[in-house]
Write a protein that holds these residues in place. Structure first.
Motif, PDB file in Angstrom:
ATOM      1  N   UNK A  88       0.647  -1.526  -0.211  1.00  0.00           N
ATOM      2  CA  UNK A  88       0.428  -0.313  -0.016  1.00  0.00           C
ATOM      3  C   UNK A  88       0.772   1.370   0.086  1.00  0.00           C
ATOM      4  N   UNK A  89       1.805   0.985   0.955  1.00  0.00           N
ATOM      5  CA  UNK A  89       3.173   2.512   0.866  1.00  0.00           C
ATOM      6  C   UNK A  89       3.189   2.532  -0.949  1.00  0.00           C
ATOM      7  N   UNK A 113      -2.708   2.320  -0.915  1.00  0.00           N
ATOM      8  CA  UNK A 113      -3.815   2.188   0.128  1.00  0.00           C
ATOM      9  C   UNK A 113      -4.537   2.696  -0.119  1.00  0.00           C
ATOM     10  N   UNK A 131       7.999   4.729   7.706  1.00  0.00           N
ATOM     11  CA  UNK A 131       8.882   5.439   9.149  1.00  0.00           C
ATOM     12  C   UNK A 131       9.522   4.437  10.422  1.00  0.00           C
ATOM     13  N   UNK A 182      12.474   6.740  10.458  1.00  0.00           N
ATOM     14  CA  UNK A 182      12.471   7.511  10.942  1.00  0.00           C
ATOM     15  C   UNK A 182      12.645   7.134  12.955  1.00  0.00           C
ATOM     16  N   UNK A 183      11.979   6.877  13.176  1.00  0.00           N
ATOM     17  CA  UNK A 183      11.781   5.708  13.953  1.00  0.00           C
ATOM     18  C   UNK A 183      13.210   5.898  15.266  1.00  0.00           C
ATOM     19  N   UNK A 217      15.711   8.566  14.597  1.00  0.00           N
ATOM     20  CA  UNK A 217      14.773   9.125  16.423  1.00  0.00           C
ATOM     21  C   UNK A 217      15.426   8.813  17.710  1.00  0.00           C
ATOM     22  N   UNK A 233      18.520   9.824  20.408  1.00  0.00           N
ATOM     23  CA  UNK A 233      18.074   9.947  21.671  1.00  0.00           C
ATOM     24  C   UNK A 233      18.709   9.192  22.528  1.00  0.00           C
ATOM     25  N   UNK A 241       4.206 -10.725   8.575  1.00  0.00           N
ATOM     26  CA  UNK A 241       2.548  -9.732   7.785  1.00  0.00           C
ATOM     27  C   UNK A 241       2.862  -9.707   5.872  1.00  0.00           C
ATOM     28  N   UNK A 255       3.830 -10.533  16.068  1.00  0.00           N
ATOM     29  CA  UNK A 255       4.600 -10.132  17.594  1.00  0.00           C
ATOM     30  C   UNK A 255       5.524 -11.064  17.879  1.00  0.00           C
ATOM     31  N   UNK A 310      12.162  15.369  19.824  1.00  0.00           N
ATOM     32  CA  UNK A 310      11.004  15.099  21.089  1.00  0.00           C
ATOM     33  C   UNK A 310       9.960  15.604  20.243  1.00  0.00           C
ATOM     34  N   UNK A 345       9.465  14.203  16.226  1.00  0.00           N
ATOM     35  CA  UNK A 345       8.747  13.062  16.253  1.00  0.00           C
ATOM     36  C   UNK A 345       6.777  13.187  16.693  1.00  0.00           C
ATOM     37  N   UNK A 380       5.585  14.639  13.562  1.00  0.00           N
ATOM     38  CA  UNK A 380       5.336  13.455  12.536  1.00  0.00           C
ATOM     39  C   UNK A 380       4.076  12.324  13.065  1.00  0.00           C
ATOM     40  N   UNK A 397       0.766  11.747  10.495  1.00  0.00           N
ATOM     41  CA  UNK A 397       0.246  10.211  10.265  1.00  0.00           C
ATOM     42  C   UNK A 397      -0.925  10.034  10.985  1.00  0.00           C
ATOM     43  N   UNK A 442      -4.735   1.194  14.663  1.00  0.00           N
ATOM     44  CA  UNK A 442      -5.226  -0.425  15.121  1.00  0.00           C
ATOM     45  C   UNK A 442      -4.827  -0.126  17.184  1.00  0.00           C
ATOM     46  N   UNK A 443      -5.559  -0.991  17.690  1.00  0.00           N
ATOM     47  CA  UNK A 443      -5.306  -1.140  19.208  1.00  0.00           C
ATOM     48  C   UNK A 443      -5.975   0.436  19.386  1.00  0.00           C
ATOM     49  N   UNK A 485       9.509  10.369  24.523  1.00  0.00           N
ATOM     50  CA  UNK A 485       8.916   9.884  23.654  1.00  0.00           C
ATOM     51  C   UNK A 485       7.811   8.832  23.178  1.00  0.00           C
ATOM     52  N   UNK A 542       6.894   6.433  19.361  1.00  0.00           N
ATOM     53  CA  UNK A 542       7.206   5.659  19.023  1.00  0.00           C
ATOM     54  C   UNK A 542       6.060   4.903  18.936  1.00  0.00           C
ATOM     55  N   UNK A 589       3.929   4.217  15.979  1.00  0.00           N
ATOM     56  CA  UNK A 589       4.484   4.034  15.105  1.00  0.00           C
ATOM     57  C   UNK A 589       4.904   2.765  14.575  1.00  0.00           C
ATOM     58  N   UNK A 590       4.959   1.506  15.997  1.00  0.00           N
ATOM     59  CA  UNK A 590       5.274   0.860  16.612  1.00  0.00           C
ATOM     60  C   UNK A 590       3.537  -0.320  16.374  1.00  0.00           C
ATOM     61  N   UNK A 591       3.297   0.250  17.274  1.00  0.00           N
ATOM     62  CA  UNK A 591       1.431  -0.477  16.970  1.00  0.00           C
ATOM     63  C   UNK A 591       0.161   0.007  16.525  1.00  0.00           C
ATOM     64  N   UNK A 638      -0.551   1.927  13.613  1.00  0.00           N
ATOM     65  CA  UNK A 638      -0.445   2.326  12.494  1.00  0.00           C
ATOM     66  C   UNK A 638      -1.109   1.643  12.064  1.00  0.00           C
ATOM     67  N   UNK A 671      -1.149  -1.382   8.923  1.00  0.00           N
ATOM     68  CA  UNK A 671       0.234  -1.286   8.153  1.00  0.00           C
ATOM     69  C   UNK A 671      -0.753  -1.615   6.481  1.00  0.00           C
ATOM     70  N   UNK A 672      -0.348  -0.428   6.143  1.00  0.00           N
ATOM     71  CA  UNK A 672      -0.587  -1.299   3.827  1.00  0.00           C
ATOM     72  C   UNK A 672       0.041  -2.008   3.702  1.00  0.00           C
TER      73      UNK A 672
END
Lengths: 301, 254, 69
Positions: free
Chosen positions: A89-90, A132, B19, B22-23, B26, B30, B92, B180, C21, C24, C27, C31, C39-40, C55, C59, C62-64, C66, C68-69
């Motif tokens: 999708x991206x 997407x 992203x 990016x994650x 950052x 940090x 995935x 996961x 920070x 982030x 961003x 998004x 999700x969640x 932060x 984070x 972005x991990x949990x 978003x 996913x496409x």
């Protein structure tokens, strides 16, 4: 000439024997309608042809080369449109097609020309929009673009019309039909009218084997159920008509069905002559063709 | 070879557009700043916390405190965040069916795993490398002492550990169809290796030494030769696990 | 010795941290508001997490969070 050949193909999932010695032959240049109920094993057969799953027994040959699991020897030859195409999708459609093209061994500048050409064919704009955000129909069209990208000799479509609305279906069938002569097409479906509209070859999968396959016109001939339907004013007259006709006919209430083999006109002329001689006049005369549905019903029951 | 390269490009586009880069950037920048900052603030924070009634002379922070903080962050959080980011990389794609199309176009299955592995290892090396260089700069500026003679030597084992850890994440992600799974399998393996460390005889051979002995390496209280056997085991294990992953993926129904 | 003094004595360390920070945070919020679903949890929960738990909120999003496409 045969582009695709399956011989005695067997496949089981757990204790369910899905394919029990499937033989299938697709002649080069055909539009082959692969018909079967949902769950008959159409998708499984296609995945086997594409080398996505292991054969339990038998052999599959594409353009003379045997298919082996995991090695898509035939990737330059085959284009595949899955039932529900899954994309990244991206990516934009151009980026996705570039990825596909590179994997089939296409190189610049041919690749980007071909992408522009394909996107125009399927009527998708060439812009920066990510996949997407695409609608169901747009994804289907992108699916066609990726399947045709490397000018395959054999195009395999898995239930391509089942998720489309009537307009989309009609358009898609028109597109498939327009490819006649350029490539061989194998498409699976459970919608029989789709097959009748564009196919010249048909195969019916039922109970793990191909019950019947061949040229659609020849099959109609073989399973000829062509009939002349006659309607009479009352069932008494209809009964009388059957008696005077002097050929096999079946009566249901006011209707009489007369099966015929070859010439409609000759049959009708003979029948009417006999009826008029006995002063029996039908209210209506109509022709009933053998449909694929008749054949399907005959071989699956 | 060309298929690996094509898929490698796709992996980087995915990492960028989703992203992930990016994650990682950052977080690891940090981390790089935080280590010297904590070392610098520690005496003052202690003073604030204890108040003026205690007139104990607190020791001044040294470069060694900064590096202690750095390796604590990296080995306790950093490598697990990397594992988390890579966690769904295979599962995935398998569950959404995105690979079917590409495989039928002639993408060999091994190319999928190798490209994913290499892209993840490079992200690992760059992420940890960036935070290392930032900590190194600040530490040299704020704590110009001789307490950390082997700064550049101590980071190599962490980078090497990535070869092994990324392979474990990929294997988890390939075997189990859950987003996961890669992370959980890697965490489980890490915990088992930590437990294994209680057996004295295997300590020198345990890959976990590559992320636990770094401070001793910095200070010079441990020679790099001491963990060479562990380095060997790590590289060998990484190759074996990568091979098993490819084999498993070859058997997988897509 | 006060908190502000701690801060101003270590500007070279604090300033880049603040920028990171903030970046982030922005961003993550962009998004979050550009997509239809998460999700969640829902958008409000993620907004609060991103803004107030820095932060890690961003984070975690972005991990949990978003889709996913």
């Amino acid at each position: 000439m045969t582009i695709l050949d399956l011989q005695r193909v067997t496949k089981r999932f757990g204790d369910k024997q899905v394919l029990k010695g499937l033989d299938l032959t697709v002649p080069t240049g055909a539009i082959f309608g692969f018909v079967g109920e949902n769950g008959a094993g159409k998708t499984t057969t296609m995945k086997l042809i594409l080398g996505l799953d292991t054969l339990d027994g038998g052999q599959i040959t594409v353009a003379g080369q045997p298919v082996r699991y995991g090695r898509a020897v035939a990737n330059q030859v085959v284009g595949y449109l899955p039932d529900v195409p899954a994309y990244y999708g991206y990516m934009t459609s151009t980026e996705y097609l570039t990825l596909c093209g590179r994997l089939t061994g296409m190189r610049e500048p041919d690749l980007s020309n071909r992408i522009t050409e394909m996107l125009r064919t399927v009527d998708l704009p060439q812009n920066k929009h990510r996949i997407h955000g695409f609608s169901r129909g747009m994804k289907q069209r992108l699916g066609i673009a990726q399947a045709l990208l490397n000018r395959p000799q054999l195009l395999i479509c898995d239930e391509p019309t089942s998720a489309l609305d009537p307009n989309g279906r009609s358009e898609f069938l028109k597109l498939l039909a327009s490819l006649r002569g350029e490539m061989t097409i194998l498409f699976s479906t459970h919608i029989l009218t789709d097959v009748e509209r564009i196919s010249d070859q048909v195969g019916i999968l039922h109970a793990g084997v191909l019950q019947v396959q061949g040229n659609l016109t020849a099959l109609k001939h073989r399973y000829a159920r062509s009939q002349v339907q006659l309607k009479f004013a009352s069932s008494a007259i209809a009964q009388q008509a059957v008696a005077v006709m002097g050929r096999p006919a079946t009566q249901t209430a006011t209707h009489v069905a007369v099966p015929f083999q070859d010439d409609y006109a000759a049959t009708v002329a003979a029948v009417l002559k006999a009826l008029l001689a006995a002063h029996v006049v039908p209210l209506a005369v109509d022709r009933q063709e053998t449909s694929l549905e008749d054949i399907f019903r005959e071989v699956t029951t | 070879m060309s298929a690996i390269l094509t898929f490698w490009h796709k992996e980087w586009l995915a990492a960028w557009r989703n992203y992930h880069i990016l994650i990682l950037a950052v977080i690891f920048v940090i981390f790089g700043i935080e280590a010297p900052l904590m070392a610098k603030l520690m005496p003052d924070l202690m003073k604030l916390a204890l108040g003026d009634q205690f007139s104990i002379k607190l020791p001044q922070s040294t470069s060694s405190d900064s590096w202690q903080q750095f390796y604590k962050n990296t080995s306790q959080i950093g490598i697990f965040l990397l594992a988390l980011v890579f966690s769904g990389t295979v599962s995935q794609e398998v569950s959404s069916g995105t690979l079917v199309n590409l495989i039928t176009k002639g993408l060999p299955r091994y190319a999928v795993i190798i490209a994913k592995y290499l892209a993840a290892v490079v992200q690992w090396v760059v992420a940890i490398g960036v935070s290392f260089i930032i900590t190194w700069g600040y530490t040299a500026y704020y704590f110009p002492d001789d307490k950390s003679p082997h700064v550049w030597l101590a980071i190599w084992p962490v980078l090497l550990f990535g070869l092994f850890f990324v392979a474990v994440v990929l294997l988890g992600s390939t075997v189990v169809n859950s987003n996961y799974a890669g992370f959980l399998v890697a965490a489980l393996v890490f915990a088992s290796l930590a437990l294994l460390n209680y057996v004295k005889a295997v300590k020198r051979w345990n890959p976990i030494a590559l992320v636990t002995d770094n401070l001793d390496l910095v200070r010079g209280t441990e020679k790099i030769t001491h963990i060479l056997p562990a380095c060997g085991v790590t590289v060998a294990a990484a190759l074996v696990i990568l091979g098993v992953t490819i084999w498993t993926f070859n058997q997988k129904r897509l | 010795m006060h908190n502000s003094e701690l801060f101003f004595n270590n500007l070279p360390l604090f300033v880049p941290l603040m920028f990171l920070e903030l970046g982030l945070l922005i961003a993550a919020l962009i998004s979050l508001y550009r997509r239809q679903t998460v999700r969640h949890g829902n958008r409000l929960i993620w907004t609060l997490a991103i803004v107030f738990i820095q932060p890690f909120g961003a984070i975690a999003y972005f991990i949990f969070g978003r889709e996913v496409d």
